[in-house]
Enzyme design. Structure first.
Site, PDB file in Angstrom:
ATOM      1  N   SER A  26     -28.424  19.350  87.564  1.00  0.00           N
ATOM      2  CA  SER A  26     -28.513  20.749  87.131  1.00  0.00           C
ATOM      3  C   SER A  26     -28.624  21.724  88.311  1.00  0.00           C
ATOM      4  O   SER A  26     -27.957  22.775  88.301  1.00  0.00           O
ATOM      5  CB  SER A  26     -29.692  20.933  86.174  1.00  0.00           C
ATOM      6  OG  SER A  26     -29.420  20.287  84.967  1.00  0.00           O
ATOM      7  N   LYS A  75     -39.447  17.614  76.325  1.00  0.00           N
ATOM      8  CA  LYS A  75     -38.732  18.476  75.364  1.00  0.00           C
ATOM      9  C   LYS A  75     -39.485  18.710  74.047  1.00  0.00           C
ATOM     10  O   LYS A  75     -39.363  19.773  73.450  1.00  0.00           O
ATOM     11  CB  LYS A  75     -37.360  17.881  75.045  1.00  0.00           C
ATOM     12  CG  LYS A  75     -36.370  18.048  76.158  1.00  0.00           C
ATOM     13  CD  LYS A  75     -35.019  17.468  75.804  1.00  0.00           C
ATOM     14  CE  LYS A  75     -34.128  17.542  77.025  1.00  0.00           C
ATOM     15  NZ  LYS A  75     -32.815  16.962  76.825  1.00  0.00           N
ATOM     16  N   ASP A 111     -28.878  21.532  74.003  1.00  0.00           N
ATOM     17  CA  ASP A 111     -28.310  20.171  73.903  1.00  0.00           C
ATOM     18  C   ASP A 111     -27.418  20.082  72.676  1.00  0.00           C
ATOM     19  O   ASP A 111     -26.387  19.400  72.692  1.00  0.00           O
ATOM     20  CB  ASP A 111     -29.429  19.120  73.746  1.00  0.00           C
ATOM     21  CG  ASP A 111     -30.132  18.800  75.050  1.00  0.00           C
ATOM     22  OD1 ASP A 111     -29.580  19.118  76.124  1.00  0.00           O
ATOM     23  OD2 ASP A 111     -31.240  18.221  74.998  1.00  0.00           O
ATOM     24  N   GLY A 135     -32.518   5.267  70.349  1.00  0.00           N
ATOM     25  CA  GLY A 135     -33.474   6.191  70.951  1.00  0.00           C
ATOM     26  C   GLY A 135     -34.070   7.133  69.916  1.00  0.00           C
ATOM     27  O   GLY A 135     -33.450   7.393  68.864  1.00  0.00           O
ATOM     28  N   ARG A 161     -37.203   1.347  70.882  1.00  0.00           N
ATOM     29  CA  ARG A 161     -38.215   0.411  71.384  1.00  0.00           C
ATOM     30  C   ARG A 161     -39.531   0.596  70.657  1.00  0.00           C
ATOM     31  O   ARG A 161     -40.133  -0.351  70.190  1.00  0.00           O
ATOM     32  CB  ARG A 161     -38.385   0.655  72.900  1.00  0.00           C
ATOM     33  CG  ARG A 161     -39.460  -0.155  73.551  1.00  0.00           C
ATOM     34  CD  ARG A 161     -39.516   0.134  75.032  1.00  0.00           C
ATOM     35  NE  ARG A 161     -39.823   1.543  75.329  1.00  0.00           N
ATOM     36  CZ  ARG A 161     -39.903   2.043  76.546  1.00  0.00           C
ATOM     37  NH1 ARG A 161     -39.693   1.260  77.593  1.00  0.00           N
ATOM     38  NH2 ARG A 161     -40.183   3.316  76.734  1.00  0.00           N
ATOM     39  N   THR A 162     -39.999   1.858  70.544  1.00  0.00           N
ATOM     40  CA  THR A 162     -41.297   2.125  69.928  1.00  0.00           C
ATOM     41  C   THR A 162     -41.089   2.515  68.464  1.00  0.00           C
ATOM     42  O   THR A 162     -40.550   3.581  68.164  1.00  0.00           O
ATOM     43  CB  THR A 162     -42.015   3.264  70.690  1.00  0.00           C
ATOM     44  OG1 THR A 162     -41.991   2.945  72.075  1.00  0.00           O
ATOM     45  CG2 THR A 162     -43.449   3.438  70.234  1.00  0.00           C
ATOM     46  N   TYR A 236     -24.747  10.675  81.983  1.00  0.00           N
ATOM     47  CA  TYR A 236     -23.549  11.051  82.747  1.00  0.00           C
ATOM     48  C   TYR A 236     -23.578  10.509  84.174  1.00  0.00           C
ATOM     49  O   TYR A 236     -22.618  10.655  84.917  1.00  0.00           O
ATOM     50  CB  TYR A 236     -23.358  12.585  82.764  1.00  0.00           C
ATOM     51  CG  TYR A 236     -24.506  13.334  83.407  1.00  0.00           C
ATOM     52  CD1 TYR A 236     -25.569  13.784  82.641  1.00  0.00           C
ATOM     53  CD2 TYR A 236     -24.531  13.572  84.782  1.00  0.00           C
ATOM     54  CE1 TYR A 236     -26.629  14.463  83.224  1.00  0.00           C
ATOM     55  CE2 TYR A 236     -25.585  14.240  85.372  1.00  0.00           C
ATOM     56  CZ  TYR A 236     -26.638  14.682  84.585  1.00  0.00           C
ATOM     57  OH  TYR A 236     -27.694  15.345  85.170  1.00  0.00           O
TER      58      TYR A 236
END
Ligand code: NAP
Length: 291
Positions: A26, A75, A111, A135, A161-162, A236
């Site tokens: 960024s 976020k 986003d 995710g 995962r969680t 990316y």
């Protein structure tokens, strides 16, 4: 460097807060565009641990910082510190862009713009389909919002995962967007192979496979993918993760995170400066330096 010669009392400061932050592109993207457009701005990276998040936001007003991008892992937590939150960011429950207007902090989620732009070429195929999202963090929230509102998908599987986090996101979207066809699975669950196989679109929203951990992938099984699928990795760097390479080998249509990255950045840039960024030019510049 030219930008240093222009710094003076009027220079507006923007930046990014997150942890870790050192691999973010960024600063390069925004500083390059400020220079191209002759804008007296500078974009700085701030490595902020979660324990310092509240204090760091107080300093925005004190230092007169014009705005910030927000990345891993802040976020979701940051939303509570905003004075105003856009309708989209509020529905998503995650903010990736802050604008400081006279010490009032406005939270946005750009986003979503990047996700929609990346998937729009495949809109007809994605609409009414089954999608698997790997995710359950801040980026996954933007993805779920776009899939439900913009692409009107039929069913969403979340692999994470969680488990508590995927359950929480499932309940959240059921309550906020009245979408109740979400199923959750653990990252290593046996049934995941069948889940992947039955999906038209598979999206990796985790940081698994991100530089420098380029040998990692949410799945190592080639059979997860086939040629009728679309496979999107939000990462990316590298441009082709191991996950994307496996999918490409099986003939799937692949999308990396660079378009999303440039589009979300261009939207943040516009919110801070009122100017537009040349998206195609920036995409080509960053693709060259990432190759
Ligand atoms: P986040 O809120 O911290 O969420 C991270 C997610 O990744 C969680 O689901 C987490 O699982 C999972 N994860 C992280 N490390 C893992 C590991 N070693 N094994 C298994 N799962 C792991 O972060 P975020 O903001 O959503 O960002 C996630 C990724 O999206 C990053 O790679 C980021 O660069 C990328 N991203 C790209 C763009 C773009 O413009 N292209 C924009 C936003 C984000 P747990 O819940 O189990 O912790």
């Amino acid at each position: 460097m030219k930008i240093l010669e222009t710094i003076d009392y009027n220079t507006k400061i923007v930046g990014i807060i997150g942890h870790p932050i050192k691999h973010s592109f960024s600063p390069k993207m925004h500083n390059f565009t400020f220079q191209l457009q002759g804008l007296n701005y500078i974009y700085l990276p701030f490595d902020i641990q979660t324990s310092n998040l509240a204090d760091s936001l107080k300093s925005i007003g004190v230092l007169g910082i014009r705005g910030l991008n927000v990345t891993i892992p802040h976020k979701e937590k940051i939303i509570q510190y905003m004075h105003h939150v856009s309708e989209e960011a509020s529905t998503v429950g995650a903010v990736n862009t802050i604008v400081n207007e006279g010490n009032q902090l406005f939270g946005y989620n750009t986003d979503i713009n990047g996700i929609i732009e990346s998937l729009n070429p495949y809109k007809d195929e994605v609409t009414k389909s089954t999608v698997t999202v790997i995710g359950a963090g801040g980026a996954a929230r933007g993805v779920l919002y776009a899939l439900i509102r913009h692409f009107k998908v039929k069913k969403i599987n979340i692999i994470n995962r969680t488990e508590e986090r995927s359950e929480a996101i499932k309940d959240y979207f059921k309550a906020k967007m009245h979408f109740d066809n979400i199923k959750t699975f653990e990252l290593m669950a046996k049934e995941n192979l069948e889940i992947y196989k039955s999906s038209k679109l598979i999206i990796n929203t985790t940081s698994i496979g991100m530089f420098p951990n380029v040998d990692d992938s949410p799945t190592d099984l080639e059979e997860s993918f086939n040629s009728s699928q679309i496979v999107f990795d939000l990462i990316y760097n590298p441009l082709k993760t191991k996950f994307i390479k496996l999918a490409e080998k099986q003939g799937a249509t692949i999308i990396n995170g660079l378009k999303m990255f440039v589009v979300q950045g261009a939207k943040s840039f516009e919110l801070w400066t009122g100017n537009s960024m040349d998206i195609d030019f920036m995409y080509e510049e960053l693709a060259k330096s990432l190759k």
